[in-house]
Design an enzyme around this catalytic site. Structure first.
Site, short mmCIF file in Angstrom:
data_model
loop_
_atom_site.label_atom_id
_atom_site.label_comp_id
_atom_site.label_asym_id
_atom_site.label_seq_id
_atom_site.Cartn_x
_atom_site.Cartn_y
_atom_site.Cartn_z
N LYS A 1 -5.33 9.87 6.29
CA LYS A 1 -5.80 8.58 5.80
C LYS A 1 -4.62 7.74 5.36
O LYS A 1 -3.61 8.33 4.94
CB LYS A 1 -6.82 8.73 4.66
N TYR B 1 -8.75 6.36 -2.12
CA TYR B 1 -9.51 7.46 -2.73
C TYR B 1 -10.63 6.93 -3.63
O TYR B 1 -11.73 7.47 -3.68
CB TYR B 1 -8.59 8.36 -3.56
#
Lengths: 385, 385
Positions: free
Chosen positions: A149, A235
């Site tokens: 990511k 996140y």
């Protein structure tokens, strides 16, 4: 890490906070032979039928410190190759991990992985701007891809990556490791379950650390695609999305970077953003490259549940705040990287879709672009799915 | 409190969480005679020269549970009168606190306090919509006024209250009790001091509780002026302002109320808001009548400091998160109400300005109106001071 130090919130310090001893936990050895015929009375562990061969692309700090060691704990993934621009580094790690020098690829020889049958999966651990290219090349080489990511630097790239996977009939997963570890899984379950404390009404998710070396790729716009939001704020965004299992419909945001700080010459330091979800949950999120944050909370009428640390590699903790008391809840501790690699190996072997496919990475990219747009425009951005 | 229960976050539960034993702490008796001449060898406590006489207007839960008991701990304030619409209740409490029945005023006889020299200060503990009227009447009666937060329901009322104080040459203070207790004072000091962990970059302040009885005045727009923001979110706003010592220049906000919940038929349940301060600090705040929140955090490059609980009447706790460790820091525990009453008594006696004068209440009202406007308009509201 000059500025952040090895502190509670630094990448090196905070993300690795906690039970260091876990590294020494007993492993299921990959080499245990099937002895059932000879010693029928001894119950055997549930051994995997097969491990897939994985090539790790990029030998930066994350790969070296976390991903390579995770292979020793994985039940379904076996280290099969390195792709690195540094032959010396690659050789050193090949020696450590017992890999033949022939299994070291450079970026020039990358496409030859197509004819290496020992490689089933490619794990892309490169700077963000290189995710799309190497993911697509790996898919075209007939390999399945786990990509770190953020999935890429633009939604357009994500779409191309997804299309490449479909074209090649190969699987694509984004490395959202927290989806594969028990503390976040328990938080998800509790956030979505109304029976214990009522429905979740508000989510607060804060993620940040004090970033170090101003020269690193994370602080270069071209390589990172953005600042703290793309790297660590993602996140908090993920948490808001997986705790609600909904897509945000409205977004507000503000950004600020400390003037004159060389780390933030090209990318943003701090982002605060608010998300409205269709079911009525509001999420209040913080992203920072300047200060540490490491907590997700789901707030409910009869109590709240929080992870802090929520996103470290180790040492996560859960607290339930209810009835005037704080209760700590423990959950199984796993290696996040081994867990996500096992999940993907098993999906590949079973022909099933991973929990966090490319489409999931694309959704985050789209929301992050909207967050930047909200901050720039000073307007609430409305999204339609 | 039917819905909120006595939980961690309910008004009754959470706000009173913690060291119940503090209630039994030794008091400086108001009745200690000056015995110095007779017993010169015994060191005497530092007794106040004088206590001012206070009238408490409104005998609701806050007055009965917190403010009246606080007089027994105050060094400079003495309970001198009640103003109540309920003669029975007033008589019962007059008996408990040793007050003559003649010292009970009704709302009809309120203005007669002008001719009661035993009353120096009036503490207005009424529903928000009555703050302006009774503050102004008390000022006109020649009394100094401590008024509960929020100061009023509109900035216009606040301006009139301030003007009345000036006209009458009487002091007006808003009861921001957290400014007078050591945990928040220590947080302020640490937030503003860069030497230990660097400058504050981000503030997260979350305040909320699950409100009970749908029939209470707090949930009536006309009496409350607004919902959670006016009552509990104001603590988060105050924190952002006193931790920065700046006024916000930009505001984003979102609101949501659970559809069909009878408590939120007239006022809002949840508000998330973001504030940009001129020095570059971003504050991310939550206000809720649906779920509990009770924490302020100042995040800095080399660590963070947090209060949780941050705004309870008792049991506040401070944690410093730094270098991979969490350190609890203790501070003197005081009765918040006695502390604020002492401060105001001393200001009145010394002729000095209180720390939280009417102007401070007005500033919060202006920002809260801008928060509502940001939420309604979907635009960043820019404020100029």
């Amino acid at each position: 890490m000059a500025m952040g130090g090895d502190g509670f919130f630094s990448r090196r310090g905070f993300l690795r906070t906690g039970a260091g001893a876990l590294l020494a936990s007993p492993l299921v050895s990959a080499a245990v032979p099937r002895l059932a015929a000879q010693v029928p009375d001894i119950p055997l562990p549930d051994l995997p039928a097969k491990k897939l061969g994985w090539a790790v692309v990029g030998l930066g700090r994350l790969a070296v410190n976390e991903i390579l060691p995770a292979f020793t704990k994985s039940r379904s993934a076996r280290l099969a190759a390195f792709v690195s621009g540094s032959p010396e580094k690659a050789k050193r790690f090949a020696q450590v991990y017992g890999l033949d020098d022939k299994k070291i690829y450079s970026y020039d020889t990358f496409d030859r992985i197509a004819s290496d049958p020992a490689i089933d999966v490619v794990y892309v651990v490169l700077p963000n701007s290189m995710h799309a290219e190497y993911t697509i090349r790996a898919l075209k080489a007939g390999k399945h891809v786990l990509c770190e990511k953020p999935m890429a630097t633009t939604p357009r790239e994500c779409e191309e990556m997804i299309a490449s996977g479909k074209e090649a009939s190969r699987k694509l997963m984004i490395a959202y490791r927290l989806r594969y570890e028990p503390f976040n899984q328990a938080l998800i379950k509790m956030a979505r379950d109304s029976s214990e404390m009522g429905p979740t009404r508000v989510i607060v998710a804060d993620a940040g650390f004090s970033i170090g070396d101003p020269g690193q790729w994370r602080l270069k716009r071209k390589m990172a695609g953005g600042g703290s939001l793309m790297d660590i704020g993602i996140y908090a965004l993920q948490a808001a999305r997986y705790l609600t299992r909904e897509e945000p419909v409205e977004i507000d945001a503000m950004m600020h970077s400390t003037p004159g700080d060389p780390r933030f010459a090209e990318v943003e330091e701090n982002v605060t953003f608010q998300l409205r979800f269709p079911g009525g949950i509001l999420a209040n999120c913080t992203s920072s490259y300047g200060v540490g944050f490491n907590r997700f909370r789901a707030a409910k009428p009869r109590g709240s549940v929080e992870l802090e640390p929520a996103l470290s590699y180790r040492g996560l903790r859960m607290r339930v705040l209810r009835d005037g008391a704080i209760e700590e809840r423990s959950h199984p501790v796993v290696d996040h990287f081994a867990a996500e690699m096992d999940h993907f190996s098993q999906c590949v072997m079973a022909g099933s879709e991973p929990l966090t496919p490319g489409e999931e990475g694309l959704r985050d990219l789209r929301v992050m672009m909207a967050i930047y747009e909200a901050a720039r425009s000073g307007k609430t951005i409305r999204l339609t799915s």
